[in-house]
Design an enzyme around this catalytic site. Sequence first.
Site, PDB file in Angstrom:
ATOM      1  CD  GLU A 224      -5.395  -2.108   1.535  1.00  0.00           C
ATOM      2  OE1 GLU A 224      -5.547  -1.480   0.466  1.00  0.00           O
ATOM      3  OE2 GLU A 224      -4.881  -1.588   2.543  1.00  0.00           O
TER       4      GLU A 224
ATOM      5  CE  LYS B 289     -18.881  15.297  13.733  1.00  0.00           C
ATOM      6  NZ  LYS B 289     -18.935  14.188  14.652  1.00  0.00           N
TER       7      LYS B 289
ATOM      8  CD1 TRP C 129     -20.611  13.678   9.332  1.00  0.00           C
ATOM      9  CD2 TRP C 129     -18.421  14.076   9.512  1.00  0.00           C
ATOM     10  NE1 TRP C 129     -20.131  12.926  10.371  1.00  0.00           N
ATOM     11  CE2 TRP C 129     -18.787  13.147  10.510  1.00  0.00           C
ATOM     12  CE3 TRP C 129     -17.079  14.475   9.437  1.00  0.00           C
ATOM     13  CZ2 TRP C 129     -17.878  12.611  11.414  1.00  0.00           C
ATOM     14  CZ3 TRP C 129     -16.179  13.947  10.340  1.00  0.00           C
ATOM     15  CH2 TRP C 129     -16.575  13.026  11.319  1.00  0.00           C
TER      16      TRP C 129
ATOM     17  CB  THR D 135      -0.886   0.041   1.251  1.00  0.00           C
ATOM     18  OG1 THR D 135      -0.028   0.006   2.393  1.00  0.00           O
ATOM     19  CG2 THR D 135      -1.826  -1.147   1.322  1.00  0.00           C
TER      20      THR D 135
HETATM   21  P1  AMP Z   1      -4.525   2.647  -3.105  1.00  0.00           P
HETATM   22  O1  AMP Z   1      -4.575   1.434  -2.278  1.00  0.00           O
HETATM   23  O2  AMP Z   1      -3.215   3.385  -3.054  1.00  0.00           O
HETATM   24  O3  AMP Z   1      -4.960   2.364  -4.514  1.00  0.00           O
HETATM   25  O4  AMP Z   1      -5.579   3.699  -2.513  1.00  0.00           O
HETATM   26  C1  AMP Z   1      -6.925   3.352  -2.330  1.00  0.00           C
HETATM   27  C2  AMP Z   1      -7.717   4.573  -1.947  1.00  0.00           C
HETATM   28  O5  AMP Z   1      -7.781   5.499  -3.035  1.00  0.00           O
HETATM   29  C3  AMP Z   1      -9.164   4.277  -1.635  1.00  0.00           C
HETATM   30  O6  AMP Z   1      -9.331   3.802  -0.320  1.00  0.00           O
HETATM   31  C4  AMP Z   1      -9.809   5.635  -1.838  1.00  0.00           C
HETATM   32  O7  AMP Z   1      -9.644   6.473  -0.717  1.00  0.00           O
HETATM   33  C5  AMP Z   1      -9.015   6.214  -2.984  1.00  0.00           C
HETATM   34  N1  AMP Z   1      -9.746   6.034  -4.245  1.00  0.00           N
HETATM   35  C6  AMP Z   1      -9.565   5.100  -5.181  1.00  0.00           C
HETATM   36  N2  AMP Z   1     -10.416   5.287  -6.216  1.00  0.00           N
HETATM   37  C7  AMP Z   1     -11.169   6.361  -5.913  1.00  0.00           C
HETATM   38  C8  AMP Z   1     -12.239   7.065  -6.563  1.00  0.00           C
HETATM   39  N3  AMP Z   1     -12.682   6.730  -7.759  1.00  0.00           N
HETATM   40  N4  AMP Z   1     -12.778   8.108  -5.907  1.00  0.00           N
HETATM   41  C9  AMP Z   1     -12.320   8.493  -4.700  1.00  0.00           C
HETATM   42  N5  AMP Z   1     -11.320   7.886  -4.044  1.00  0.00           N
HETATM   43  C10 AMP Z   1     -10.751   6.840  -4.639  1.00  0.00           C
END
Ligand code: AMP
Length: 542
Positions: free
Chosen positions: A330, A440, A445, A185
Amino acid sequence: MLGKMMHQPLLISSLIEHAARYHGDTAVLSKEVDGSMTHSDWCTISDNSKRLANALQALGLKRSERLATLAWNNRRHLEAWYAISGSGMICHTINPRLFPEQLSYIINDADDRVLFFDTTFLPLIMAIKDQIDHVEHFICLGARDEKVLEQLPDVLFFDDLLAAHTADFDWPQLDETTASSLCYTSGTTGNPKGVLYSHRSSLLHAMALSMPDVSALSAQDVLLPVVPMFHVNAWGTPYAAALTGCSLILPGPNLDGDSLVSLIDDYQVTVALGVPTIWQSLLTAAKNSGSKLASMTRNIVGGASCPPSIIKTFREDFDCDTRHGWGMTETSPLGTMNQIKAKHKSLSKEELNELRNLQGRPPYGVEIRVTKTDQPLERVAEDGVSQGRLQIRGHWVIDDYFTENKDAITEDGWFDTGDIATIDADGYMNIRDRSKDLIKSGGEWISSVELENIAAAHPQVKMAAAIAATHKQWGERPVLIVVKEAESELTEAQMLEFYQGKIANWQIPDKVIFVDNILLNGAGKMVKKDLRDEHGDVLLSA
Ligand code: AMP
Protein backbone atom coordinates in the site's frame (compact mmCIF):
# COMPACT_ATOMS: atom_id res chain seq x y z
CA MET A 1 0.27 34.06 -9.23
CA LEU A 2 1.42 30.84 -10.90
CA GLY A 3 5.07 30.06 -11.51
CA LYS A 4 6.18 30.31 -15.11
CA MET A 5 7.93 27.01 -15.51
CA MET A 6 7.19 24.17 -17.92
CA HIS A 7 4.70 21.62 -16.80
CA GLN A 8 5.48 18.09 -17.94
CA PRO A 9 3.56 15.07 -16.69
CA LEU A 10 5.58 12.57 -14.63
CA LEU A 11 5.29 9.51 -16.90
CA ILE A 12 6.87 6.06 -16.77
CA SER A 13 7.67 6.34 -20.50
CA SER A 14 9.95 9.29 -19.67
CA LEU A 15 12.11 6.94 -17.57
CA ILE A 16 12.83 4.53 -20.40
CA GLU A 17 13.30 7.42 -22.85
CA HIS A 18 15.86 8.94 -20.48
CA ALA A 19 17.70 5.63 -19.97
CA ALA A 20 17.82 4.96 -23.73
CA ARG A 21 19.06 8.45 -24.62
CA TYR A 22 21.62 9.03 -21.86
CA HIS A 23 22.56 5.51 -20.75
CA GLY A 24 21.79 3.54 -23.90
CA ASP A 25 24.85 1.29 -23.79
CA THR A 26 24.63 0.56 -20.04
CA ALA A 27 24.22 -3.18 -19.49
CA VAL A 28 20.97 -4.88 -18.56
CA LEU A 29 21.72 -8.56 -17.96
CA SER A 30 19.10 -11.19 -17.49
CA LYS A 31 19.11 -14.78 -16.27
CA GLU A 32 16.59 -16.65 -18.39
CA VAL A 33 14.35 -19.55 -17.46
CA ASP A 34 16.63 -21.95 -19.39
CA GLY A 35 19.63 -20.86 -17.31
CA SER A 36 21.29 -18.77 -20.04
CA MET A 37 22.39 -15.15 -19.47
CA THR A 38 21.12 -12.52 -21.95
CA HIS A 39 23.26 -9.41 -22.44
CA SER A 40 21.22 -6.36 -23.34
CA ASP A 41 21.28 -2.60 -22.67
CA TRP A 42 18.87 0.26 -21.99
CA CYS A 43 18.68 1.19 -25.68
CA THR A 44 17.58 -2.34 -26.64
CA ILE A 45 15.11 -2.52 -23.73
CA SER A 46 13.59 0.76 -24.94
CA ASP A 47 13.39 -0.41 -28.59
CA ASN A 48 11.84 -3.72 -27.63
CA SER A 49 9.27 -2.08 -25.38
CA LYS A 50 8.25 0.14 -28.30
CA ARG A 51 7.97 -2.91 -30.58
CA LEU A 52 5.74 -4.56 -28.02
CA ALA A 53 3.69 -1.37 -27.59
CA ASN A 54 2.98 -1.51 -31.34
CA ALA A 55 2.06 -5.19 -31.02
CA LEU A 56 -0.35 -4.52 -28.17
CA GLN A 57 -2.02 -1.79 -30.18
CA ALA A 58 -2.35 -4.20 -33.14
CA LEU A 59 -4.04 -6.70 -30.81
CA GLY A 60 -6.67 -4.04 -30.17
CA LEU A 61 -5.84 -3.45 -26.52
CA LYS A 62 -7.01 -0.16 -25.07
CA ARG A 63 -5.82 2.30 -22.45
CA SER A 64 -6.65 1.43 -18.84
CA GLU A 65 -7.07 -2.26 -19.65
CA ARG A 66 -5.21 -4.60 -17.32
CA LEU A 67 -2.43 -6.78 -18.72
CA ALA A 68 -1.04 -9.28 -16.26
CA THR A 69 2.37 -10.89 -15.88
CA LEU A 70 3.33 -14.17 -14.22
CA ALA A 71 7.06 -13.92 -14.54
CA TRP A 72 10.48 -13.82 -12.90
CA ASN A 73 12.75 -10.80 -12.93
CA ASN A 74 14.03 -10.99 -16.50
CA ARG A 75 14.54 -8.89 -19.63
CA ARG A 76 11.28 -9.66 -21.43
CA HIS A 77 9.31 -8.98 -18.27
CA LEU A 78 11.00 -5.58 -18.02
CA GLU A 79 10.22 -4.80 -21.66
CA ALA A 80 6.58 -5.81 -21.15
CA TRP A 81 6.43 -3.54 -18.08
CA TYR A 82 7.54 -0.45 -19.96
CA ALA A 83 5.40 -1.30 -23.01
CA ILE A 84 2.22 -1.76 -20.95
CA SER A 85 2.48 1.22 -18.59
CA GLY A 86 4.11 3.43 -21.22
CA SER A 87 1.12 2.96 -23.54
CA GLY A 88 -1.40 3.85 -20.84
CA MET A 89 -2.43 0.30 -19.95
CA ILE A 90 -2.08 -1.16 -16.48
CA CYS A 91 0.62 -3.70 -15.70
CA HIS A 92 -0.71 -6.21 -13.20
CA THR A 93 2.18 -8.21 -11.77
CA ILE A 94 0.95 -11.44 -10.21
CA ASN A 95 2.68 -13.36 -7.45
CA PRO A 96 2.94 -16.97 -8.73
CA ARG A 97 3.44 -18.26 -5.19
CA LEU A 98 -0.19 -17.59 -4.34
CA PHE A 99 -2.57 -20.53 -4.12
CA PRO A 100 -4.38 -21.32 -7.43
CA GLU A 101 -7.76 -20.13 -6.04
CA GLN A 102 -6.18 -16.80 -5.07
CA LEU A 103 -4.60 -16.52 -8.52
CA SER A 104 -7.86 -16.96 -10.39
CA TYR A 105 -9.57 -14.66 -7.89
CA ILE A 106 -7.20 -11.77 -8.55
CA ILE A 107 -7.06 -12.30 -12.33
CA ASN A 108 -10.86 -12.04 -12.39
CA ASP A 109 -10.97 -9.22 -9.86
CA ALA A 110 -8.53 -7.22 -12.02
CA ASP A 111 -10.38 -8.28 -15.19
CA ASP A 112 -7.08 -8.97 -16.93
CA ARG A 113 -7.23 -9.07 -20.75
CA VAL A 114 -3.76 -10.48 -21.34
CA LEU A 115 -1.54 -12.83 -19.38
CA PHE A 116 2.21 -12.75 -20.10
CA PHE A 117 3.99 -15.75 -18.61
CA ASP A 118 7.33 -17.48 -18.23
CA THR A 119 7.24 -21.16 -19.24
CA THR A 120 7.84 -22.08 -15.58
CA PHE A 121 4.25 -21.05 -14.89
CA LEU A 122 2.53 -22.89 -17.75
CA PRO A 123 1.29 -25.70 -15.42
CA LEU A 124 -0.17 -23.05 -13.12
CA ILE A 125 -2.00 -21.43 -16.03
CA MET A 126 -3.32 -24.77 -17.28
CA ALA A 127 -4.66 -25.48 -13.78
CA ILE A 128 -6.70 -22.25 -13.63
CA LYS A 129 -7.40 -21.59 -17.31
CA ASP A 130 -11.07 -22.62 -17.08
CA GLN A 131 -11.66 -20.14 -14.26
CA ILE A 132 -10.16 -17.11 -16.05
CA ASP A 133 -12.18 -16.88 -19.25
CA HIS A 134 -11.91 -13.06 -19.50
CA VAL A 135 -8.27 -13.41 -20.51
CA GLU A 136 -8.15 -12.96 -24.31
CA HIS A 137 -4.45 -13.46 -25.01
CA PHE A 138 -1.80 -15.63 -23.42
CA ILE A 139 1.68 -14.39 -24.32
CA CYS A 140 4.63 -16.65 -23.60
CA LEU A 141 7.74 -14.65 -22.66
CA GLY A 142 10.10 -16.35 -25.07
CA ALA A 143 10.68 -17.70 -28.54
CA ARG A 144 8.25 -20.03 -30.29
CA ASP A 145 8.05 -23.27 -28.33
CA GLU A 146 6.24 -26.36 -29.62
CA LYS A 147 5.77 -27.79 -26.13
CA VAL A 148 3.90 -24.68 -25.04
CA LEU A 149 1.81 -24.72 -28.25
CA GLU A 150 0.75 -28.31 -27.59
CA GLN A 151 -0.85 -27.33 -24.31
CA LEU A 152 -2.03 -23.82 -25.18
CA PRO A 153 -2.77 -23.81 -28.95
CA ASP A 154 -3.81 -20.14 -29.18
CA VAL A 155 -0.74 -18.86 -27.33
CA LEU A 156 1.28 -15.93 -28.74
CA PHE A 157 5.05 -15.72 -28.41
CA PHE A 158 6.75 -12.57 -27.20
CA ASP A 159 9.68 -12.87 -29.63
CA ASP A 160 7.30 -13.32 -32.60
CA LEU A 161 5.42 -10.17 -31.59
CA LEU A 162 8.65 -8.17 -31.39
CA ALA A 163 9.84 -9.49 -34.76
CA ALA A 164 6.57 -8.46 -36.42
CA HIS A 165 6.70 -4.81 -35.30
CA THR A 166 9.03 -1.83 -35.56
CA ALA A 167 10.47 0.27 -32.75
CA ASP A 168 8.82 3.32 -34.25
CA PHE A 169 6.37 4.33 -31.52
CA ASP A 170 5.57 7.60 -29.77
CA TRP A 171 4.59 7.16 -26.15
CA PRO A 172 1.24 8.86 -25.47
CA GLN A 173 1.28 12.01 -23.33
CA LEU A 174 -0.97 10.79 -20.53
CA ASP A 175 -2.28 12.60 -17.50
CA GLU A 176 0.29 11.82 -14.81
CA THR A 177 -2.40 10.56 -12.44
CA THR A 178 -3.30 7.76 -14.92
CA ALA A 179 -3.06 4.28 -13.38
CA SER A 180 0.16 2.49 -14.35
CA SER A 181 0.35 -0.76 -12.41
CA LEU A 182 -1.55 -2.99 -10.05
CA CYS A 183 -0.30 -5.24 -7.23
CA TYR A 184 -2.32 -7.32 -4.83
CA THR A 185 -1.55 -7.57 -1.12
CA SER A 186 -0.41 -10.99 0.00
CA GLY A 187 -3.74 -11.63 1.74
CA THR A 188 -2.78 -13.74 4.76
CA THR A 189 -6.29 -12.90 5.97
CA GLY A 190 -9.25 -12.67 3.60
CA ASN A 191 -8.96 -12.15 -0.15
CA PRO A 192 -6.02 -10.23 -1.59
CA LYS A 193 -6.77 -6.56 -2.30
CA GLY A 194 -5.58 -4.58 -5.32
CA VAL A 195 -3.38 -1.50 -4.96
CA LEU A 196 -3.44 0.70 -8.07
CA TYR A 197 -0.34 2.85 -8.59
CA SER A 198 -0.21 5.90 -10.85
CA HIS A 199 2.53 7.23 -13.15
CA ARG A 200 3.02 10.17 -10.80
CA SER A 201 3.22 8.07 -7.63
CA SER A 202 5.67 5.64 -9.29
CA LEU A 203 7.92 8.45 -10.54
CA LEU A 204 8.06 10.29 -7.23
CA HIS A 205 8.70 6.96 -5.47
CA ALA A 206 11.55 6.15 -7.89
CA MET A 207 13.17 9.52 -7.17
CA ALA A 208 12.89 8.99 -3.42
CA LEU A 209 14.24 5.45 -3.71
CA SER A 210 17.33 6.73 -5.51
CA MET A 211 18.24 9.32 -2.88
CA PRO A 212 21.51 8.98 -0.91
CA ASP A 213 19.89 8.07 2.39
CA VAL A 214 17.69 5.44 0.74
CA SER A 215 19.55 3.34 -1.84
CA ALA A 216 21.98 5.99 -3.17
CA LEU A 217 21.64 4.77 -6.76
CA SER A 218 23.82 6.28 -9.46
CA ALA A 219 25.05 5.61 -12.98
CA GLN A 220 28.07 3.91 -11.39
CA ASP A 221 25.99 1.18 -9.78
CA VAL A 222 25.25 -2.41 -10.74
CA LEU A 223 21.88 -3.16 -9.18
CA LEU A 224 20.55 -6.62 -8.36
CA PRO A 225 16.86 -6.64 -7.45
CA VAL A 226 16.44 -10.03 -5.78
CA VAL A 227 12.99 -8.94 -4.66
CA PRO A 228 10.64 -10.07 -7.43
CA MET A 229 8.93 -7.68 -9.82
CA PHE A 230 5.67 -9.28 -8.65
CA HIS A 231 6.33 -8.09 -5.10
CA VAL A 232 5.46 -4.37 -5.07
CA ASN A 233 7.18 -3.77 -8.43
CA ALA A 234 10.50 -5.10 -7.11
CA TRP A 235 10.24 -2.24 -4.62
CA GLY A 236 10.33 0.21 -7.55
CA THR A 237 13.92 -0.66 -8.55
CA PRO A 238 13.36 -1.16 -12.30
CA TYR A 239 12.00 2.41 -12.44
CA ALA A 240 14.82 3.81 -10.28
CA ALA A 241 17.39 1.93 -12.40
CA ALA A 242 16.20 3.66 -15.59
CA LEU A 243 15.99 7.00 -13.77
CA THR A 244 19.59 6.84 -12.57
CA GLY A 245 20.99 4.92 -15.54
CA CYS A 246 22.53 2.21 -13.42
CA SER A 247 23.28 -1.24 -14.75
CA LEU A 248 20.69 -3.89 -13.93
CA ILE A 249 21.19 -7.60 -13.22
CA LEU A 250 17.89 -9.47 -13.39
CA PRO A 251 18.35 -12.73 -11.49
CA GLY A 252 15.60 -14.90 -13.07
CA PRO A 253 14.25 -17.90 -11.19
CA ASN A 254 17.22 -19.06 -9.10
CA LEU A 255 17.23 -17.07 -5.88
CA ASP A 256 19.18 -19.52 -3.72
CA GLY A 257 22.28 -18.30 -1.88
CA ASP A 258 24.82 -19.98 -4.19
CA SER A 259 23.27 -18.58 -7.39
CA LEU A 260 23.17 -15.07 -5.91
CA VAL A 261 26.78 -15.20 -4.70
CA SER A 262 27.83 -16.13 -8.26
CA LEU A 263 25.81 -13.29 -9.78
CA ILE A 264 27.26 -10.76 -7.33
CA ASP A 265 30.85 -11.87 -7.90
CA ASP A 266 30.62 -12.49 -11.66
CA TYR A 267 28.94 -9.20 -12.50
CA GLN A 268 30.38 -7.00 -9.72
CA VAL A 269 27.04 -6.10 -8.20
CA THR A 270 27.33 -2.98 -6.01
CA VAL A 271 23.83 -2.89 -4.47
CA ALA A 272 21.10 -5.50 -3.98
CA LEU A 273 17.65 -5.66 -2.41
CA GLY A 274 15.73 -8.51 -0.80
CA VAL A 275 13.85 -9.93 2.20
CA PRO A 276 15.68 -11.24 5.31
CA THR A 277 15.43 -14.94 4.32
CA ILE A 278 17.32 -14.13 1.10
CA TRP A 279 20.15 -12.50 3.02
CA GLN A 280 20.27 -15.32 5.54
CA SER A 281 20.83 -17.90 2.81
CA LEU A 282 23.24 -15.61 0.95
CA LEU A 283 25.39 -15.24 4.07
CA THR A 284 25.53 -19.02 4.54
CA ALA A 285 26.47 -19.51 0.87
CA ALA A 286 29.12 -16.77 0.95
CA LYS A 287 30.70 -18.23 4.07
CA ASN A 288 30.74 -21.72 2.54
CA SER A 289 32.26 -20.56 -0.73
CA GLY A 290 34.72 -18.15 0.87
CA SER A 291 33.35 -15.24 -1.18
CA LYS A 292 33.80 -11.82 0.40
CA LEU A 293 31.07 -10.28 -1.81
CA ALA A 294 33.74 -7.64 -2.38
CA SER A 295 31.88 -5.50 -4.94
CA MET A 296 28.69 -5.16 -2.87
CA THR A 297 28.97 -1.91 -0.91
CA ARG A 298 25.39 -1.93 0.37
CA ASN A 299 22.22 -3.96 0.43
CA ILE A 300 18.68 -3.21 1.44
CA VAL A 301 16.58 -5.49 3.57
CA GLY A 302 12.86 -5.14 4.19
CA GLY A 303 9.51 -6.84 3.84
CA ALA A 304 9.86 -8.43 7.29
CA SER A 305 11.81 -7.59 10.40
CA CYS A 306 15.51 -8.22 9.81
CA PRO A 307 17.26 -10.14 12.60
CA PRO A 308 20.06 -7.89 13.97
CA SER A 309 22.56 -10.72 13.45
CA ILE A 310 22.19 -10.34 9.66
CA ILE A 311 22.82 -6.58 9.69
CA LYS A 312 25.85 -6.99 11.97
CA THR A 313 27.40 -9.86 9.98
CA PHE A 314 27.17 -8.02 6.68
CA ARG A 315 28.80 -4.94 8.19
CA GLU A 316 31.52 -6.66 10.19
CA ASP A 317 32.40 -9.66 8.02
CA PHE A 318 31.64 -8.33 4.53
CA ASP A 319 32.12 -4.56 4.89
CA CYS A 320 28.65 -4.11 3.45
CA ASP A 321 26.29 -1.34 4.60
CA THR A 322 23.03 -3.21 5.24
CA ARG A 323 20.12 -0.78 5.33
CA HIS A 324 16.94 -1.85 7.05
CA GLY A 325 13.78 -0.44 5.48
CA TRP A 326 10.07 -0.80 6.01
CA GLY A 327 7.20 -0.66 3.59
CA MET A 328 4.00 -2.24 2.31
CA THR A 329 2.23 -2.94 -0.96
CA GLU A 330 0.00 0.00 0.00
CA THR A 331 3.01 2.34 0.27
CA SER A 332 4.70 1.48 -3.09
CA PRO A 333 6.54 0.25 -0.81
CA LEU A 334 9.08 2.78 0.52
CA GLY A 335 7.98 4.02 3.96
CA THR A 336 11.21 4.30 5.92
CA MET A 337 14.89 3.50 5.45
CA ASN A 338 17.64 3.32 8.00
CA GLN A 339 20.67 5.51 7.39
CA ILE A 340 22.46 7.36 10.17
CA LYS A 341 22.68 11.15 10.50
CA ALA A 342 25.88 13.18 10.90
CA LYS A 343 25.30 13.52 14.64
CA HIS A 344 25.36 9.72 15.04
CA LYS A 345 28.98 9.45 13.94
CA SER A 346 30.14 9.95 17.53
CA LEU A 347 28.11 6.98 18.82
CA SER A 348 29.88 3.84 20.00
CA LYS A 349 29.87 0.75 17.80
CA GLU A 350 27.26 -0.90 20.03
CA GLU A 351 25.01 2.17 19.97
CA LEU A 352 25.29 2.36 16.19
CA ASN A 353 24.39 -1.32 15.88
CA GLU A 354 21.30 -0.70 18.01
CA LEU A 355 20.30 2.25 15.86
CA ARG A 356 20.78 0.32 12.61
CA ASN A 357 18.38 -2.40 13.74
CA LEU A 358 15.47 0.07 13.62
CA GLN A 359 13.43 0.33 10.43
CA GLY A 360 14.65 3.90 9.87
CA ARG A 361 13.11 7.25 9.06
CA PRO A 362 10.88 8.47 6.22
CA PRO A 363 12.45 10.02 3.12
CA TYR A 364 10.98 13.32 1.89
CA GLY A 365 7.57 12.53 0.41
CA VAL A 366 6.02 10.49 3.21
CA GLU A 367 5.23 11.19 6.87
CA ILE A 368 4.57 8.72 9.67
CA ARG A 369 2.88 8.93 13.08
CA VAL A 370 1.90 6.54 15.88
CA THR A 371 -1.52 6.74 17.51
CA LYS A 372 -3.25 5.06 20.43
CA THR A 373 -4.34 1.48 19.73
CA ASP A 374 -7.89 2.22 20.89
CA GLN A 375 -8.08 5.82 19.57
CA PRO A 376 -6.63 5.90 16.07
CA LEU A 377 -6.69 9.71 15.74
CA GLU A 378 -4.84 10.45 18.99
CA ARG A 379 -1.05 10.52 18.74
CA VAL A 380 1.23 8.89 21.30
CA ALA A 381 4.57 10.47 22.24
CA GLU A 382 7.36 10.14 19.69
CA ASP A 383 9.92 9.18 22.33
CA GLY A 384 11.18 5.86 20.97
CA VAL A 385 9.31 4.02 23.74
CA SER A 386 5.58 4.68 23.47
CA GLN A 387 4.09 2.32 20.96
CA GLY A 388 0.93 2.61 18.91
CA ARG A 389 -0.67 2.15 15.50
CA LEU A 390 1.68 3.13 12.72
CA GLN A 391 0.01 5.46 10.21
CA ILE A 392 1.46 6.98 7.06
CA ARG A 393 0.57 9.54 4.38
CA GLY A 394 2.38 10.81 1.32
CA HIS A 395 2.73 10.98 -2.45
CA TRP A 396 2.98 7.22 -2.98
CA VAL A 397 0.60 5.98 -0.28
CA ILE A 398 -2.73 4.31 -1.13
CA ASP A 399 -5.91 6.37 -1.04
CA ASP A 400 -8.29 3.48 -1.71
CA TYR A 401 -8.15 -0.13 -2.89
CA PHE A 402 -8.76 -1.09 -6.54
CA THR A 403 -12.24 -2.58 -6.27
CA GLU A 404 -13.29 -2.74 -2.67
CA ASN A 405 -13.90 0.35 -0.64
CA LYS A 406 -12.14 -0.66 2.52
CA ASP A 407 -12.16 2.70 4.25
CA ALA A 408 -8.41 2.50 4.07
CA ILE A 409 -7.90 6.07 5.24
CA THR A 410 -8.58 7.67 8.65
CA GLU A 411 -10.93 10.64 8.88
CA ASP A 412 -7.94 12.97 8.89
CA GLY A 413 -6.26 11.40 5.84
CA TRP A 414 -3.73 8.82 7.08
CA PHE A 415 -3.39 5.16 6.06
CA ASP A 416 -3.48 2.81 9.06
CA THR A 417 -0.83 0.16 8.40
CA GLY A 418 -1.92 -2.46 10.94
CA ASP A 419 1.62 -2.38 12.34
CA ILE A 420 2.49 -1.44 15.90
CA ALA A 421 5.55 0.79 16.18
CA THR A 422 7.51 3.39 18.12
CA ILE A 423 8.98 6.58 16.62
CA ASP A 424 11.78 8.53 18.28
CA ALA A 425 12.51 12.27 18.29
CA ASP A 426 14.68 11.93 15.15
CA GLY A 427 11.89 10.11 13.30
CA TYR A 428 13.46 6.63 13.51
CA MET A 429 10.69 4.05 13.53
CA ASN A 430 10.77 0.60 15.06
CA ILE A 431 8.18 -2.01 14.18
CA ARG A 432 7.14 -3.80 17.33
CA ASP A 433 4.61 -6.13 15.71
CA ARG A 434 1.67 -6.59 13.42
CA SER A 435 -1.26 -5.54 15.58
CA LYS A 436 -2.74 -9.03 15.23
CA ASP A 437 0.55 -10.76 16.17
CA LEU A 438 1.18 -8.91 19.46
CA ILE A 439 1.13 -11.10 22.54
CA LYS A 440 -0.75 -9.67 25.53
CA SER A 441 0.34 -11.32 28.75
CA GLY A 442 -1.49 -10.19 31.89
CA GLY A 443 -2.18 -6.77 30.35
CA GLU A 444 1.45 -6.28 29.20
CA TRP A 445 2.45 -6.41 25.54
CA ILE A 446 5.22 -8.74 24.38
CA SER A 447 6.64 -8.23 20.90
CA SER A 448 6.72 -11.42 18.84
CA VAL A 449 9.28 -9.74 16.57
CA GLU A 450 11.68 -9.28 19.47
CA LEU A 451 11.34 -12.93 20.52
CA GLU A 452 11.91 -14.06 16.92
CA ASN A 453 14.96 -11.85 16.46
CA ILE A 454 16.62 -13.32 19.54
CA ALA A 455 15.84 -16.88 18.44
CA ALA A 456 17.15 -16.18 14.91
CA ALA A 457 20.54 -15.21 16.37
CA HIS A 458 20.98 -18.75 17.76
CA PRO A 459 23.35 -20.60 15.40
CA GLN A 460 21.20 -23.74 15.45
CA VAL A 461 17.93 -22.00 14.58
CA LYS A 462 16.91 -21.89 10.93
CA MET A 463 13.55 -20.15 11.40
CA ALA A 464 11.47 -19.16 14.43
CA ALA A 465 7.98 -17.77 14.98
CA ALA A 466 6.61 -16.50 18.28
CA ILE A 467 2.85 -16.73 18.69
CA ALA A 468 0.30 -15.92 21.36
CA ALA A 469 -1.06 -19.06 23.03
CA THR A 470 -4.15 -18.89 25.23
CA HIS A 471 -3.31 -19.08 28.93
CA LYS A 472 -5.74 -19.59 31.84
CA GLN A 473 -4.07 -17.10 34.17
CA TRP A 474 -2.40 -14.54 31.87
CA GLY A 475 -4.81 -14.48 28.94
CA GLU A 476 -1.96 -15.07 26.49
CA ARG A 477 1.62 -16.26 26.81
CA PRO A 478 4.33 -16.54 24.14
CA VAL A 479 5.12 -19.90 22.55
CA LEU A 480 8.08 -20.26 20.21
CA ILE A 481 7.86 -22.46 17.12
CA VAL A 482 11.33 -23.40 15.85
CA VAL A 483 12.76 -25.06 12.75
CA LYS A 484 16.26 -26.27 13.65
CA GLU A 485 19.28 -26.24 11.34
CA ALA A 486 20.02 -29.66 9.83
CA GLU A 487 21.50 -32.13 12.34
CA SER A 488 21.06 -29.74 15.25
CA GLU A 489 20.29 -31.30 18.62
CA LEU A 490 19.02 -28.10 20.18
CA THR A 491 16.70 -28.76 23.14
CA GLU A 492 13.85 -26.71 24.57
CA ALA A 493 15.86 -25.95 27.72
CA GLN A 494 18.84 -24.69 25.69
CA MET A 495 16.60 -22.51 23.55
CA LEU A 496 14.95 -20.93 26.59
CA GLU A 497 18.31 -20.50 28.32
CA PHE A 498 19.41 -18.45 25.28
CA TYR A 499 16.85 -15.77 26.24
CA GLN A 500 18.34 -15.25 29.72
CA GLY A 501 19.68 -11.72 30.14
CA LYS A 502 18.37 -10.62 26.72
CA ILE A 503 14.82 -9.73 27.77
CA ALA A 504 12.84 -9.54 31.02
CA ASN A 505 12.18 -12.99 32.48
CA TRP A 506 8.40 -12.66 32.18
CA GLN A 507 8.76 -12.15 28.42
CA ILE A 508 10.59 -15.45 27.86
CA PRO A 509 8.34 -17.94 26.01
CA ASP A 510 6.52 -20.57 28.08
CA LYS A 511 7.20 -23.31 25.62
CA VAL A 512 9.25 -24.21 22.54
CA ILE A 513 7.80 -26.44 19.85
CA PHE A 514 10.16 -27.90 17.25
CA VAL A 515 8.67 -28.41 13.79
CA ASP A 516 10.10 -29.52 10.42
CA ASN A 517 8.81 -26.57 8.49
CA ILE A 518 6.94 -23.27 8.81
CA LEU A 519 4.63 -22.38 5.93
CA LEU A 520 5.59 -19.18 4.11
CA ASN A 521 3.03 -17.11 2.22
CA GLY A 522 3.42 -15.86 -1.35
CA ALA A 523 5.65 -13.02 -0.19
CA GLY A 524 7.96 -15.34 1.77
CA LYS A 525 6.55 -14.38 5.16
CA MET A 526 5.64 -16.86 7.89
CA VAL A 527 1.92 -17.64 8.02
CA LYS A 528 1.48 -17.10 11.74
CA LYS A 529 -2.28 -17.44 11.61
CA ASP A 530 -1.92 -21.16 10.76
CA LEU A 531 0.57 -21.58 13.61
CA ARG A 532 -1.85 -19.92 16.03
CA ASP A 533 -4.68 -22.17 14.82
CA GLU A 534 -2.53 -25.25 15.32
CA HIS A 535 -0.67 -24.44 18.52
CA GLY A 536 -2.75 -21.67 20.12
CA ASP A 537 -4.24 -24.02 22.75
CA VAL A 538 -1.05 -25.85 23.61
CA LEU A 539 -0.75 -24.23 27.05
CA LEU A 540 -4.32 -25.15 28.05
CA SER A 541 -3.58 -28.85 27.98
CA ALA A 542 -0.30 -28.43 29.88
P1 AMP B 1 3.48 -6.48 2.13
O1 AMP B 1 2.41 -5.54 1.77
O2 AMP B 1 3.22 -7.91 1.75
O3 AMP B 1 4.81 -6.00 1.63
O4 AMP B 1 3.59 -6.52 3.73
C1 AMP B 1 3.77 -5.34 4.47
C2 AMP B 1 4.03 -5.69 5.92
O5 AMP B 1 5.30 -6.35 6.06
C3 AMP B 1 4.14 -4.48 6.81
O6 AMP B 1 2.88 -4.00 7.20
C4 AMP B 1 4.92 -5.04 7.99
O7 AMP B 1 4.10 -5.75 8.89
C5 AMP B 1 5.86 -6.03 7.33
N1 AMP B 1 7.18 -5.42 7.15
C6 AMP B 1 7.70 -4.88 6.05
N2 AMP B 1 8.97 -4.45 6.27
C7 AMP B 1 9.25 -4.72 7.56
C8 AMP B 1 10.38 -4.52 8.42
N3 AMP B 1 11.51 -3.99 7.98
N4 AMP B 1 10.27 -4.90 9.70
C9 AMP B 1 9.14 -5.47 10.16
N5 AMP B 1 8.05 -5.70 9.42
C10 AMP B 1 8.10 -5.33 8.14
